[in-house]
Design an enzyme around this catalytic site. Structure first.
Site, PDB file in Angstrom:
ATOM      1  N   ASN A   1       0.829  -1.209   0.000  1.00  0.00           N
ATOM      2  CA  ASN A   1       0.000   0.000   0.000  1.00  0.00           C
ATOM      3  C   ASN A   1       0.872   1.271   0.000  1.00  0.00           C
ATOM      4  OD1 ASN A   1      -2.337   1.787   0.230  1.00  0.00           O
ATOM      5  ND2 ASN A   1      -3.415  -0.078   0.827  1.00  0.00           N
ATOM      6  N   ARG A   2       0.265   2.417   0.312  1.00  0.00           N
ATOM      7  CA  ARG A   2       0.928   3.699   0.021  1.00  0.00           C
ATOM      8  C   ARG A   2       1.622   4.334   1.221  1.00  0.00           C
ATOM      9  NH1 ARG A   2      -3.377   3.000  -3.192  1.00  0.00           N
ATOM     10  NH2 ARG A   2      -3.064   3.461  -5.387  1.00  0.00           N
TER      11      ARG A   2
ATOM     12  N   ASP B   1     -11.539   0.818  -2.928  1.00  0.00           N
ATOM     13  CA  ASP B   1     -10.084   0.715  -2.843  1.00  0.00           C
ATOM     14  C   ASP B   1      -9.713   1.251  -1.464  1.00  0.00           C
ATOM     15  OD1 ASP B   1      -7.436   0.373  -3.384  1.00  0.00           O
ATOM     16  OD2 ASP B   1      -7.320   1.788  -5.046  1.00  0.00           O
TER      17      ASP B   1
ATOM     18  N   GLN C   1      -7.243  -4.557   2.701  1.00  0.00           N
ATOM     19  CA  GLN C   1      -7.556  -3.665   1.586  1.00  0.00           C
ATOM     20  C   GLN C   1      -8.560  -4.374   0.699  1.00  0.00           C
ATOM     21  OE1 GLN C   1      -6.254  -0.645   1.300  1.00  0.00           O
ATOM     22  NE2 GLN C   1      -6.760   0.004  -0.775  1.00  0.00           N
TER      23      GLN C   1
ATOM     24  N   HIS D   1       3.365  -0.042  -2.856  1.00  0.00           N
ATOM     25  CA  HIS D   1       3.731  -1.461  -2.933  1.00  0.00           C
ATOM     26  C   HIS D   1       5.244  -1.708  -3.052  1.00  0.00           C
ATOM     27  CE1 HIS D   1      -0.408  -2.363  -2.870  1.00  0.00           C
ATOM     28  NE2 HIS D   1      -0.679  -2.450  -4.153  1.00  0.00           N
TER      29      HIS D   1
ATOM     30  N   HIS E   1      -1.327 -10.232  -3.222  1.00  0.00           N
ATOM     31  CA  HIS E   1      -2.137  -9.403  -4.115  1.00  0.00           C
ATOM     32  C   HIS E   1      -2.905 -10.199  -5.182  1.00  0.00           C
ATOM     33  CE1 HIS E   1      -3.309  -5.741  -6.119  1.00  0.00           C
ATOM     34  NE2 HIS E   1      -2.556  -5.003  -5.319  1.00  0.00           N
ATOM     35  N   SER E   2      -3.485 -11.341  -4.816  1.00  0.00           N
ATOM     36  CA  SER E   2      -4.298 -12.053  -5.820  1.00  0.00           C
ATOM     37  C   SER E   2      -5.575 -11.284  -6.113  1.00  0.00           C
ATOM     38  CB  SER E   2      -4.680 -13.452  -5.320  1.00  0.00           C
ATOM     39  OG  SER E   2      -3.672 -14.376  -5.666  1.00  0.00           O
ATOM     40  N   TYR E   3      -5.964 -11.325  -7.381  1.00  0.00           N
ATOM     41  CA  TYR E   3      -7.276 -10.818  -7.806  1.00  0.00           C
ATOM     42  C   TYR E   3      -8.153 -12.051  -7.958  1.00  0.00           C
ATOM     43  CZ  TYR E   3      -5.232  -6.330  -9.345  1.00  0.00           C
ATOM     44  OH  TYR E   3      -4.601  -5.112  -9.419  1.00  0.00           O
TER      45      TYR E   3
ATOM     46  N   GLU F   1      -6.467  -7.794   0.460  1.00  0.00           N
ATOM     47  CA  GLU F   1      -5.051  -7.790   0.851  1.00  0.00           C
ATOM     48  C   GLU F   1      -4.976  -7.495   2.342  1.00  0.00           C
ATOM     49  OE1 GLU F   1      -3.207  -4.765  -1.890  1.00  0.00           O
ATOM     50  OE2 GLU F   1      -5.203  -4.942  -2.730  1.00  0.00           O
TER      51      GLU F   1
HETATM   52  C1  BGC Z   1      -4.234  -0.686  -4.416  1.00  0.00           C
HETATM   53  C2  BGC Z   1      -4.737   0.032  -5.626  1.00  0.00           C
HETATM   54  C3  BGC Z   1      -3.737  -0.135  -6.716  1.00  0.00           C
HETATM   55  C4  BGC Z   1      -3.572  -1.605  -6.986  1.00  0.00           C
HETATM   56  C5  BGC Z   1      -2.500  -1.826  -8.006  1.00  0.00           C
HETATM   57  C6  BGC Z   1      -4.089  -2.127  -4.753  1.00  0.00           C
HETATM   58  O1  BGC Z   1      -3.563  -2.797  -3.679  1.00  0.00           O
HETATM   59  O2  BGC Z   1      -5.089  -0.505  -3.322  1.00  0.00           O
HETATM   60  O3  BGC Z   1      -4.929   1.403  -5.361  1.00  0.00           O
HETATM   61  O4  BGC Z   1      -4.111   0.517  -7.862  1.00  0.00           O
HETATM   62  O5  BGC Z   1      -3.196  -2.261  -5.817  1.00  0.00           O
HETATM   63  O6  BGC Z   1      -2.790  -2.875  -8.788  1.00  0.00           O
END
Ligand code: BGC
Length: 378
Positions: free
Chosen positions: A112-113, A278, A315, A138, A212-214, A343
């Site tokens: 994250n940021r 998000d 997240q 990330h 970070h799996s979708y 996440e």
């Molecule tokens: C974040 C998103 C970001 C994405 C990148 C996520 O974990 O929350 O803001 O764009 O990752 O693929």
């Protein structure tokens, strides 16, 4: 019956027996014993990239590569044993090298940021890469999702997995301290994918690893996830500004589109959330123990995914930046909301937020946390 008919009948019986024995054998091997395979997947600057395939007694199969610790495939069985691949991803290493959305990867050193990529620790100022508008995202330009990890596989009667290790050097991406990391992925016979994270450092630093799996419980590339029912055990979330940096407030979710304390379809209120979900949720009951923190169901496949963690946040991201420009596995095009991420991690920008649970790791301490994605059917 003449002699010829007897011979034909005999041959047919033999063929029947052979076919059936072979069939049962295949089934037995594939459904009753945990197994693991290691295959070469590619090469990156002379370092071998391997794909590990673990299959449990129900046929659930996870494929993981040691580039980025990426889960490339996750085949989950339904009640009939039919398998569905529930994660977005690619068919080749090159596509992962070009990747931007972090499909299936381990994210670090800070998931994250971090606002403007700046933080101070013990009076020292650190400047990290600004790789997401003005902010650090990330782990930076070459985060843990873009490195080749050392990998060792293991198999036990009821579980199999891969231990990934990586030493992130002092100063890498601007972070202080040599960070010795170990991530263990384990597939169990209870249809769980467990992720255990460990790290030690030789200088004070910050750590916040995640996965970070979708997911798409209808199957990867099978459209959007808006009808999935979601529950998140969180009474509060972390509001963010325009650049997705926390304002510092932890806000109640009740009576808002953020409220998933009871199951709601992901799409039912998404229009009320600018850009889509998000956001980090403040998980209830944070005391260092594992607990159920989220549950997702697909009405189409009846597949259920439960998330357990000992961490304070999750997240929830609805693939808002997928725009149809990426071609994934089996030629599937990924459009907006075609996958969701859950996440588990600390809140964003914690190094600059004194009120948030801390992420500082000091020499002599051990960073240790676990998350489990468990699959069942309803
Ligand atoms: C974040 C998103 C970001 C994405 C990148 C996520 O974990 O929350 O803001 O764009 O990752 O693929």
């Amino acid at each position: 019956m003449n002699k010829k008919s007897v011979q034909i009948l005999g041959l047919m019986t033999l063929a029947f027996l052979l076919i059936n024995c072979a069939g049962n054998q295949t089934k037995k091997d594939s459904v009753e014993k945990m197994n693991i395979k290691k295959q070469i997947y590619g090469d990156l600057n002379g370092k071998g990239v391997y794909q590990f395939t673990m299959t449990n007694q129900h046929g659930m199969t996870v494929k993981i590569i040691n580039y980025g610790g990426i889960v490339t495939h996750l085949f989950v069985p339904d009640d009939e044993g039919e398998l569905t691949d529930v994660v977005l991803g690619y068919d080749s290493l090159q596509q992962y090298l070009d990747d931007t959305p972090y499909f299936g990867a381990i994210v670090g050193r800070y998931g994250n940021r971090i606002a403007k990529g700046k933080f101070s620790l013990d009076g020292n100022e650190y400047q990290l890469a600004a790789n997401n508008g003005p902010n650090h995202l990330h782990g930076g330009i070459r985060g843990f999702d873009k490195v080749v990890w050392d990998a060792d596989d293991f198999i036990r009667p009821d579980e199999a997995g891969v231990i990934l290790t990586y030493i992130s050097k002092d100063g890498e991406e601007g972070y202080p301290g040599n960070l010795d990391c170990r991530v263990t992925y384990t597939l169990t016979n209870d249809n769980e994918l467990k992720i255990a994270y460990e790290a030690i450092t030789d200088k004070p630093t910050v750590v916040n690893l995640t996965h970070h799996s979708y997911f798409n419980l209808k199957g990867q590339g099978e459209g959007d996830i808006l009808n999935h029912q979601l529950q998140i055990m969180a009474n509060r979330y972390v509001p963010v500004d325009q650049s997705l940096i926390p304002t510092g407030e932890l806000r109640e979710v009740k009576q808002s589109a953020m409220d998933f304390t009871t199951p709601h379809s992901i799409g039912s209120r998404i229009e009320k959330v600018e850009g889509g979900y998000d956001h980090t949720y403040v998980l209830n009951g944070y005391n260092g123990n594992m607990r159920l923190v989220a549950r997702v169901t697909s009405p189409d496949t009846k597949m259920v995914m439960e998330v357990y963690t000992d961490l304070p946040g999750i997240q929830f991201y609805t693939g808002n930046f997928l725009d149809g420009s990426l071609t994934g596995k089996a030629g599937k095009i990924y459009h907006k909301h075609n996958g969701f991420c859950l996440e588990t991690h600390h809140y964003p920008d914690t190094p600059n937020q004194p009120g948030f649970p801390p992420v500082v790791l000091r020499p002599g301490e051990k960073y240790e946390t676990s998350t489990v994605y468990k699959f069942l059917t309803e």
